[in-house]
Design a protein around this motif. Structure first.
Motif, PDB file in Angstrom:
ATOM      1  N   HIS A  18       0.449  -0.591  -0.104  1.00 31.78           N
ATOM      2  CA  HIS A  18      -0.199  -0.134  -0.177  1.00 31.78           C
ATOM      3  C   HIS A  18       1.061   1.207   0.418  1.00 31.78           C
ATOM      4  O   HIS A  18       1.524   1.469   0.893  1.00 31.78           O
ATOM      5  CB  HIS A  18      -1.096   0.008   1.377  1.00 31.78           C
ATOM      6  CG  HIS A  18      -2.231  -1.043   1.195  1.00 31.78           C
ATOM      7  ND1 HIS A  18      -2.684  -1.444   0.403  1.00 31.78           N
ATOM      8  CD2 HIS A  18      -1.424  -2.542   2.278  1.00 31.78           C
ATOM      9  CE1 HIS A  18      -3.517  -2.421   1.119  1.00 31.78           C
ATOM     10  NE2 HIS A  18      -3.321  -3.224   1.902  1.00 31.78           N
ATOM     11  N   LEU A  19       0.721   1.456  -1.042  1.00 32.21           N
ATOM     12  CA  LEU A  19       1.604   3.031  -1.270  1.00 32.21           C
ATOM     13  C   LEU A  19       1.694   4.456  -0.205  1.00 32.21           C
ATOM     14  O   LEU A  19       2.403   4.491   0.379  1.00 32.21           O
ATOM     15  CB  LEU A  19       1.513   3.924  -2.432  1.00 32.21           C
ATOM     16  CG  LEU A  19       2.374   4.725  -3.598  1.00 32.21           C
ATOM     17  CD1 LEU A  19       3.898   4.589  -2.938  1.00 32.21           C
ATOM     18  CD2 LEU A  19       2.432   5.335  -3.971  1.00 32.21           C
ATOM     19  N   LEU A  20       0.164   4.096   0.089  1.00 30.20           N
ATOM     20  CA  LEU A  20       0.079   5.304   1.165  1.00 30.20           C
ATOM     21  C   LEU A  20      -0.710   4.804   2.610  1.00 30.20           C
ATOM     22  O   LEU A  20      -0.672   6.015   3.412  1.00 30.20           O
ATOM     23  CB  LEU A  20      -0.943   6.111   0.359  1.00 30.20           C
ATOM     24  CG  LEU A  20      -0.918   7.154  -0.858  1.00 30.20           C
ATOM     25  CD1 LEU A  20      -1.990   8.524  -1.542  1.00 30.20           C
ATOM     26  CD2 LEU A  20       0.576   8.306   0.147  1.00 30.20           C
ATOM     27  N   GLY A  21      -0.291   4.372   2.792  1.00 30.65           N
ATOM     28  CA  GLY A  21      -0.842   3.049   3.616  1.00 30.65           C
ATOM     29  C   GLY A  21      -2.372   2.640   3.373  1.00 30.65           C
ATOM     30  O   GLY A  21      -3.011   2.811   2.814  1.00 30.65           O
ATOM     31  N   THR A  22      -3.314   2.124   4.603  1.00 30.16           N
ATOM     32  CA  THR A  22      -4.868   1.566   4.761  1.00 30.16           C
ATOM     33  C   THR A  22      -4.994   2.391   6.279  1.00 30.16           C
ATOM     34  O   THR A  22      -4.273   2.852   6.519  1.00 30.16           O
ATOM     35  CB  THR A  22      -4.722   0.268   4.966  1.00 30.16           C
ATOM     36  OG1 THR A  22      -3.815   0.365   6.649  1.00 30.16           O
ATOM     37  CG2 THR A  22      -3.520  -0.304   3.803  1.00 30.16           C
ATOM     38  N   ASN A  23      -6.063   2.729   5.839  1.00 27.14           N
ATOM     39  CA  ASN A  23      -7.258   3.618   7.209  1.00 27.14           C
ATOM     40  C   ASN A  23      -7.499   2.224   7.631  1.00 27.14           C
ATOM     41  O   ASN A  23      -7.820   1.253   7.572  1.00 27.14           O
ATOM     42  CB  ASN A  23      -8.290   4.254   6.138  1.00 27.14           C
ATOM     43  CG  ASN A  23      -9.067   3.563   5.154  1.00 27.14           C
ATOM     44  OD1 ASN A  23      -9.419   2.107   4.881  1.00 27.14           O
ATOM     45  ND2 ASN A  23     -10.216   4.262   4.786  1.00 27.14           N
ATOM     46  N   THR A  24      -8.741   3.284   8.613  1.00 29.29           N
ATOM     47  CA  THR A  24      -9.317   2.333   9.756  1.00 29.29           C
ATOM     48  C   THR A  24     -10.307   1.265   8.979  1.00 29.29           C
ATOM     49  O   THR A  24     -10.714   0.203  10.029  1.00 29.29           O
ATOM     50  CB  THR A  24      -9.599   2.863  10.448  1.00 29.29           C
ATOM     51  OG1 THR A  24     -11.030   3.657   9.780  1.00 29.29           O
ATOM     52  CG2 THR A  24      -9.402   4.148  11.420  1.00 29.29           C
ATOM     53  N   GLN A  25     -10.605   1.398   8.041  1.00 27.66           N
ATOM     54  CA  GLN A  25     -11.807   0.459   7.131  1.00 27.66           C
ATOM     55  C   GLN A  25     -10.663  -0.598   6.501  1.00 27.66           C
ATOM     56  O   GLN A  25     -11.617  -2.051   5.587  1.00 27.66           O
ATOM     57  CB  GLN A  25     -12.725   0.654   6.382  1.00 27.66           C
ATOM     58  CG  GLN A  25     -13.429   1.543   6.367  1.00 27.66           C
ATOM     59  CD  GLN A  25     -14.343   2.616   6.037  1.00 27.66           C
ATOM     60  OE1 GLN A  25     -14.382   2.461   5.365  1.00 27.66           O
ATOM     61  NE2 GLN A  25     -14.910   3.645   6.843  1.00 27.66           N
ATOM     62  N   GLY A  26      -9.497  -0.528   6.663  1.00 28.18           N
ATOM     63  CA  GLY A  26      -8.795  -1.091   5.147  1.00 28.18           C
ATOM     64  C   GLY A  26      -8.487  -1.243   4.602  1.00 28.18           C
ATOM     65  O   GLY A  26      -7.888  -1.973   3.248  1.00 28.18           O
ATOM     66  N   ALA A  27      -9.031  -0.308   3.722  1.00 30.47           N
ATOM     67  CA  ALA A  27      -8.395  -0.257   2.406  1.00 30.47           C
ATOM     68  C   ALA A  27      -7.077   0.821   2.070  1.00 30.47           C
ATOM     69  O   ALA A  27      -7.117   1.740   2.888  1.00 30.47           O
ATOM     70  CB  ALA A  27      -9.532   0.905   1.989  1.00 30.47           C
TER      71      ALA A  27
END
Length: 227
Positions: A18-27
């Motif tokens: 994940h280039l910019l990481g993920t959020n709290t929803q795993g997206a």
């Protein structure tokens, strides 16, 4: 771009592909930002033409006819303008985004209808609708082009604000405002709020710069010489 409402611990950028990481929803945040951009552009493409059609029509009619019609429309717009700016009312009042544009078109139409080409069109028997939309409207293109980028920017900010407050799109859709809210709720995952904020700033700057370039291209003064 629908997403499931399941909470995960955000992962940092460049981890797990994940280039910019993920959020709290795993997206994936990069994909989420792209989905939010699509939502904003679709809203602009469907919403702004309706707003501009209403604003242009009433604004030109007010400036052209004047009299009681102009006075009555002004009072009506003033009533709608005084609607309290509350969270719930924000959704309803957003329907009246054509009001500020109406005043712009009203003033410009009043100036244009006094010109010789409008008088000539009347003498030749042109109908009112033809005078308004075939003769006067093309001379107002520079004004409309100037208003478009501000309208797009305002719409993007309005959507982000409503989603941030929880009054916007359903949770199943990507939203920059909701991503910003998630990031501010957990500042330990700073990449979430940074990504959302950067996307908003970059998009608004691009819209402004593109709008300015288009405005200069349509500016009649640029192609006018005085002797």
């Amino acid at each position: 771009h629908k997403i499931s409402r399941i909470f995960y611990h955000p992962s940092p950028p460049l981890k797990g592909g994940h280039l910019l990481g993920t959020n709290t929803q795993g997206a994936d945040i990069l994909a989420y930002l792209y989905g939010g951009l699509q939502v904003n552009m679709k809203a602009a493409l469907f919403y702004l033409p309706i707003v501009y059609f209403i604003g242009i029509t009433f604004g030109m009619m007010m400036g052209y006819f004047g009299g009681m019609f102009d006075l009555g429309m002004q009072r009506l717009i003033e009533i709608f303008s005084q609607v309290p700016f509350l969270f719930i009312i924000m959704i309803i009042s957003d329907m009246f985004g054509w009001m500020s544009m109406t005043y712009q078109l009203r003033t410009s139409t009043m100036k244009e209808k006094a010109r010789d080409y409008v008088a000539a069109a009347r003498v030749l028997g042109a109908s009112t609708s033809r005078i308004l939309f075939v003769h006067i409207l093309p001379n107002l293109v520079a004004i409309l082009v100037t208003l478009v980028p501000f309208s797009v920017s305002a719409l993007i900010l309005a959507l982000a604000s409503l989603d941030y407050l929880g009054f916007g799109l359903p949770d199943t859709y990507a939203s920059w405002g909701r991503l910003l809210n998630d990031g501010l709720a957990d500042l330990s995952a700073s990449w979430v709020v940074t990504s959302a904020f950067s996307a908003l700033v970059i998009t608004l700057l691009l819209v402004t710069f593109i709008g300015e370039a288009v405005r200069e291209a349509f500016d009649p003064k640029k192609f006018t010489t005085y002797k």
